[in-house]
Design a protein around this motif. Sequence first.
Motif, PDB file in Angstrom:
ATOM      1  N   HIS A 161       0.929  -1.212  -0.018  1.00 36.44           N
ATOM      2  CA  HIS A 161      -0.047  -0.043  -0.010  1.00 36.44           C
ATOM      3  C   HIS A 161       0.923   1.120   0.006  1.00 36.44           C
ATOM      4  O   HIS A 161       2.196   1.138   0.448  1.00 36.44           O
ATOM      5  CB  HIS A 161      -1.072   0.117   1.263  1.00 36.44           C
TER       6      HIS A 161
ATOM      7  N   TYR B 155      -1.877   6.616   0.298  1.00 32.80           N
ATOM      8  CA  TYR B 155      -3.009   6.157  -0.434  1.00 32.80           C
ATOM      9  C   TYR B 155      -3.363   6.891  -1.699  1.00 32.80           C
ATOM     10  O   TYR B 155      -4.392   7.324  -2.202  1.00 32.80           O
ATOM     11  CB  TYR B 155      -4.202   6.291   0.403  1.00 32.80           C
TER      12      TYR B 155
ATOM     13  N   SER C  36      -6.057   2.170  -9.954  1.00 34.29           N
ATOM     14  CA  SER C  36      -6.291   0.721 -10.550  1.00 34.29           C
ATOM     15  C   SER C  36      -7.274   0.762 -11.614  1.00 34.29           C
ATOM     16  O   SER C  36      -7.787   2.228 -11.708  1.00 34.29           O
ATOM     17  CB  SER C  36      -6.853  -0.314  -9.660  1.00 34.29           C
TER      18      SER C  36
ATOM     19  N   GLN D 145      -8.917   5.411  -7.797  1.00 34.42           N
ATOM     20  CA  GLN D 145      -7.908   5.896  -6.882  1.00 34.42           C
ATOM     21  C   GLN D 145      -8.405   5.517  -5.668  1.00 34.42           C
ATOM     22  O   GLN D 145      -9.481   5.787  -5.274  1.00 34.42           O
ATOM     23  CB  GLN D 145      -7.413   7.368  -7.269  1.00 34.42           C
ATOM     24  N   GLU D 146      -7.397   4.955  -4.719  1.00 36.21           N
ATOM     25  CA  GLU D 146      -7.529   4.575  -3.292  1.00 36.21           C
ATOM     26  C   GLU D 146      -8.014   5.929  -2.672  1.00 36.21           C
ATOM     27  O   GLU D 146      -7.287   7.144  -3.035  1.00 36.21           O
ATOM     28  CB  GLU D 146      -6.366   4.366  -2.603  1.00 36.21           C
ATOM     29  N   GLY D 147      -9.018   5.874  -1.874  1.00 38.06           N
ATOM     30  CA  GLY D 147      -9.403   6.941  -1.035  1.00 38.06           C
ATOM     31  C   GLY D 147     -10.224   7.807  -1.812  1.00 38.06           C
ATOM     32  O   GLY D 147     -11.231   8.795  -1.302  1.00 38.06           O
TER      33      GLY D 147
ATOM     34  N   PRO E  65     -12.145   2.292  -1.598  1.00 38.30           N
ATOM     35  CA  PRO E  65     -11.237   2.439  -0.081  1.00 38.30           C
ATOM     36  C   PRO E  65      -9.853   2.023  -0.285  1.00 38.30           C
ATOM     37  O   PRO E  65      -8.729   2.413   0.329  1.00 38.30           O
ATOM     38  CB  PRO E  65     -11.962   1.459   0.831  1.00 38.30           C
ATOM     39  N   ALA E  66      -9.434   0.829  -1.316  1.00 37.71           N
ATOM     40  CA  ALA E  66      -8.208   0.378  -1.239  1.00 37.71           C
ATOM     41  C   ALA E  66      -7.920  -0.307  -2.401  1.00 37.71           C
ATOM     42  O   ALA E  66      -9.201  -0.951  -3.201  1.00 37.71           O
ATOM     43  CB  ALA E  66      -7.903  -0.525  -0.214  1.00 37.71           C
ATOM     44  N   VAL E  67      -6.863  -0.422  -2.930  1.00 39.02           N
ATOM     45  CA  VAL E  67      -6.813  -1.254  -4.463  1.00 39.02           C
ATOM     46  C   VAL E  67      -6.526  -2.704  -4.029  1.00 39.02           C
ATOM     47  O   VAL E  67      -7.100  -3.483  -4.875  1.00 39.02           O
ATOM     48  CB  VAL E  67      -5.243  -0.634  -5.218  1.00 39.02           C
ATOM     49  N   HIS E  68      -6.147  -3.258  -3.040  1.00 39.30           N
ATOM     50  CA  HIS E  68      -5.984  -4.583  -2.645  1.00 39.30           C
ATOM     51  C   HIS E  68      -6.885  -4.891  -1.366  1.00 39.30           C
ATOM     52  O   HIS E  68      -7.075  -4.054  -0.557  1.00 39.30           O
ATOM     53  CB  HIS E  68      -4.676  -4.904  -2.211  1.00 39.30           C
ATOM     54  N   ASN E  69      -7.336  -6.066  -1.402  1.00 38.66           N
ATOM     55  CA  ASN E  69      -7.800  -6.590  -0.254  1.00 38.66           C
ATOM     56  C   ASN E  69      -7.189  -7.264   0.582  1.00 38.66           C
ATOM     57  O   ASN E  69      -6.049  -8.159   0.272  1.00 38.66           O
ATOM     58  CB  ASN E  69      -9.219  -7.525  -0.613  1.00 38.66           C
TER      59      ASN E  69
END
Length: 268
Positions: free
Chosen positions: A240, A244, A248, A257-259, A263-267
């Motif tokens: 990460h 942030y 993707s 984009q993250e945020g 919330p996030a690119v990866h789980n």
Amino acid sequence: GHGNNKTGGNTLPIWRTDIIVKPFVIAGTWTFLPNSVWANSLRAGYARSDQLFSPIDEELGLSSTQLGLPTGVVNYGPRNLGYPQSMSLAGFNGIGSRNTEVQGPENSLEINDQISYLVGKHSVRFGGTVMTNDQNGATWANTRGTLTFGSAASGSNFASGLAAFLAGQNAVPATVGVPLQINSSAGQNTGLQSATLFYGDPSSHIRRRTFSLFVQDDWRIRPRLTLNLGIRYDLTTVPHDRDYILGSFDPNLGLVQEGVQIPAVHNG
């Protein structure tokens, strides 16, 4: 180190790139033996690497404006000092200066602790490891600008690059032997055919952590028979960015984009 462009064996220092590498490594081990059955071994290590690709024109404080090619940048710094990254004249080879690149600082810290215990026919060991991996860097491509003069180098436009460069922003007159042509990107064969300039901050600060735990028992059942038992658990977090800013592609949302959109690119 130095990266030099050479012509006929002669170094051209004005196009030199200084590659500055700063590595640092330190490690140590501490062993504690309180008695004949207990032993503790603690190990720690830290590594750091910092690498900068710095063109000589940046180090000398040169800029595109000094060549009569203002890119609109007024606040110069390590990212945009120097000559244009690419200046192309249709019909001629392009020239330019390497963009600034920063790799690092990359930091890695590892702490490992292992305890051993002897009891009867058993040799028991257990412990764990914590490791951090921080990768920082950026490639400031096109922050100095790319300039293209004249249309494609083909057919009657083969020599249009030089005429377009001399004409500047104005349309190339037919009197110089280069007929006006319709161009898909600029409408006509104007002097400056296309230009790009990067804005923003491409710096990334990738973080990843690794954790592990283990326990092992070497059980000597008979003098010629030993049973090795053990279990280990490893966990590596997904990468990460510290700020942030990872992006993707989502089939439903497009570029995300993250945020912002997610919330996030990866789980994980």
